[in-house]
Design a protein around this motif. Structure first.
Motif, mmCIF file in Angstrom:
data_model
loop_
_atom_site.group_PDB
_atom_site.id
_atom_site.type_symbol
_atom_site.label_atom_id
_atom_site.label_comp_id
_atom_site.label_asym_id
_atom_site.label_seq_id
_atom_site.Cartn_x
_atom_site.Cartn_y
_atom_site.Cartn_z
ATOM 1 N N THR A 129 21.542 15.105 18.464
ATOM 2 C CA THR A 129 20.589 14.049 18.143
ATOM 3 C C THR A 129 21.300 12.881 17.468
ATOM 4 O O THR A 129 22.050 13.060 16.507
ATOM 5 C CB THR A 129 19.494 14.576 17.197
ATOM 6 N N VAL A 317 12.224 14.854 20.733
ATOM 7 C CA VAL A 317 13.320 13.970 21.137
ATOM 8 C C VAL A 317 13.142 13.562 22.594
ATOM 9 O O VAL A 317 12.375 14.163 23.345
ATOM 10 C CB VAL A 317 14.701 14.655 20.982
ATOM 11 N N ASP A 320 18.767 10.041 25.430
ATOM 12 C CA ASP A 320 19.155 8.683 25.089
ATOM 13 C C ASP A 320 19.389 7.877 26.372
ATOM 14 O O ASP A 320 20.209 8.277 27.207
ATOM 15 C CB ASP A 320 20.437 8.724 24.253
ATOM 16 N N VAL A 327 20.498 12.918 22.614
ATOM 17 C CA VAL A 327 19.058 12.726 22.490
ATOM 18 C C VAL A 327 18.772 11.875 21.262
ATOM 19 O O VAL A 327 19.592 11.795 20.340
ATOM 20 C CB VAL A 327 18.298 14.062 22.387
ATOM 21 N N VAL A 328 17.614 11.231 21.266
ATOM 22 C CA VAL A 328 17.180 10.433 20.123
ATOM 23 C C VAL A 328 15.779 10.886 19.736
ATOM 24 O O VAL A 328 14.987 11.293 20.597
ATOM 25 C CB VAL A 328 17.193 8.921 20.433
ATOM 26 N N PRO A 329 15.445 10.850 18.446
ATOM 27 C CA PRO A 329 14.109 11.284 18.034
ATOM 28 C C PRO A 329 13.010 10.396 18.603
ATOM 29 O O PRO A 329 13.184 9.179 18.751
ATOM 30 C CB PRO A 329 14.162 11.160 16.501
ATOM 31 N N SER A 355 7.883 15.730 24.078
ATOM 32 C CA SER A 355 9.296 15.886 23.746
ATOM 33 C C SER A 355 10.076 16.551 24.864
ATOM 34 O O SER A 355 9.592 17.478 25.523
ATOM 35 C CB SER A 355 9.437 16.727 22.478
#
Length: 367
Positions: A129, A317, A320, A327-329, A355
């Motif tokens: 993340t 997530v 990205d 991955v990004v939140p 998610s």
């Protein structure tokens, strides 16, 4: 556990801590490989064993390292614990790959125990993340380490050790961590072997050369080496990402809890001591848990916590857009998750429905 590397970017040491509940109420749930270690300590306060077990423990003074800039210490009887798995390849762990000179937090779980200690929530944070890592202090040199934008989550442990990992989670969540627990590869393996293995059922074959695990569909009793392979498996399940591996880890935690409840360690003093001896050698804790007496208090109430009352999710997530290997939140959904824990409520299903970690990439492979 880790096969790849990456780099990436509020808090009070001696201030008033959350009022300590009674010893039975101070029990919490330990996820992944840490669970077995803490559970078996629930009956380990045997006089003849105290000195041996106490000498096994390693502790880190998180409070002193972090200072006063932390989220408020809410006195509502609930508990929040950061559980990390270290991917160091030093010492006995060298069999799992070359040591690159530093360790990262290969797996991270935030465990929230409700104020009645009747239910628990576990939030897995994918190691890949991309987050904003706060300024930290190196735990090896004592030098400041500048924060970083778009840093991989697992680099917090790499650059600043346990205190930086805690600071990063507190910065992300706005929740003060009451305790810290860490276990490495070798410790995890030994705990599973001392338990006599853990039974799991696979719905399809798993063949992962990276984790050295080869299982046909069906029911298996995994020894320590196989269990370690399972929680490290990623390439042969789902989409091959860390999100699939997290789902395997979460399924294994439930199986591990069932095993601990079924083997009768609390009625077998020798078995209990052997497990406690292994567990205390395997874990690193925060200094508030750095004695057999405190760990015993911490773990006693776990005997009554059923796996069905432990709710496990992955931090919401998405992949990205700039790097599909990261991955990004999902910020809005992540805020829902953290808000639920902070308010001592169950995590709503709506928080994870969009998610990437809730898409069943490896769900149902193990049960």
């Amino acid at each position: 556990m880790a096969e790849q590397s990456g780099s990436g970017g509020r808090i009070r040491p001696t201030g008033k801590r959350r009022k300590k509940p009674s010893r039975r109420r101070r029990a919490t749930v330990i996820a992944a490989w840490s669970l077995a270690g803490a559970v078996v300590l629930g009956g380990a306060g045997l006089g003849y064993a105290y000195v041996t077990l106490n000498g096994n423990l390693k502790a880190v003074d998180i409070n002193a390292a972090l200072g006063k800039d932390r989220p408020d210490d809410i006195d509502d009887g609930s508990q929040d614990i950061l559980v990390l798995g270290s991917d160091s390849r030093s010492g006995a762990n060298s069999a799992y790959g070359a040591d690159e000179g530093t360790a990262r937090s290969d797996t991270a779980m935030v465990l929230h125990i409700n104020k009645g200690h009747e239910t628990a929530s576990v939030v897995s944070i994918p190691r890949d993340t991309l987050i904003t890592r706060p300024d930290c202090t190196s735990d090896t040199t004592g030098e400041p380490v500048a924060g970083e934008q778009r840093a991989m989550f697992n680099t917090a442990y790499e650059v600043g050790g346990p205190a930086c990992a805690v600071k990063t989670v507190e910065s992300m969540s706005g929740i003060r961590m009451d305790h810290y627990l860490e276990v490495d590869f070798t410790g995890f393996k030994k705990l599973i072997d001392e338990l006599g293995g853990v039974e799991i059922t696979t719905t399809r074959a798993i063949d992962d050369p990276k984790s050295h695990l080869n299982l046909e569909p069906g029911t298996h009793t995994l020894d320590g080496e196989q269990a370690l392979g399972l929680v490290r498996t990623r390439k042969s399940v789902g989409d091959g990402s860390d999100l699939g591996r997290i789902q395997l880890q979460q399924a294994f935690v439930k199986a591990l809890m069932e095993q601990v409840r079924s083997v009768g360690v609390f009625s077998n003093p020798k078995k209990l001591f052997d497990l406690a001896d292994t567990a205390t050698k395997a874990v690193t804790t925060d200094s508030d848990l750095g004695s057999v007496e405190e760990l015993t208090s911490f773990a006693t109430g776990l005997k009554g916590l059923a796996p069905k009352n432990v709710h496990m999710v992955t931090l919401p997530v998405q992949y990205d857009p700039a790097d599909p290997n990261r991955v990004v939140p999902l910020e809005k959904s992540a805020r829902q998750v953290w808000a639920a824990l902070k308010a001592d409520r169950a995590i709503p299903a709506s928080a994870t429905k969009d998610s990437a970690g809730d898409k069943g990439v490896a769900g149902g492979v193990v049960r």
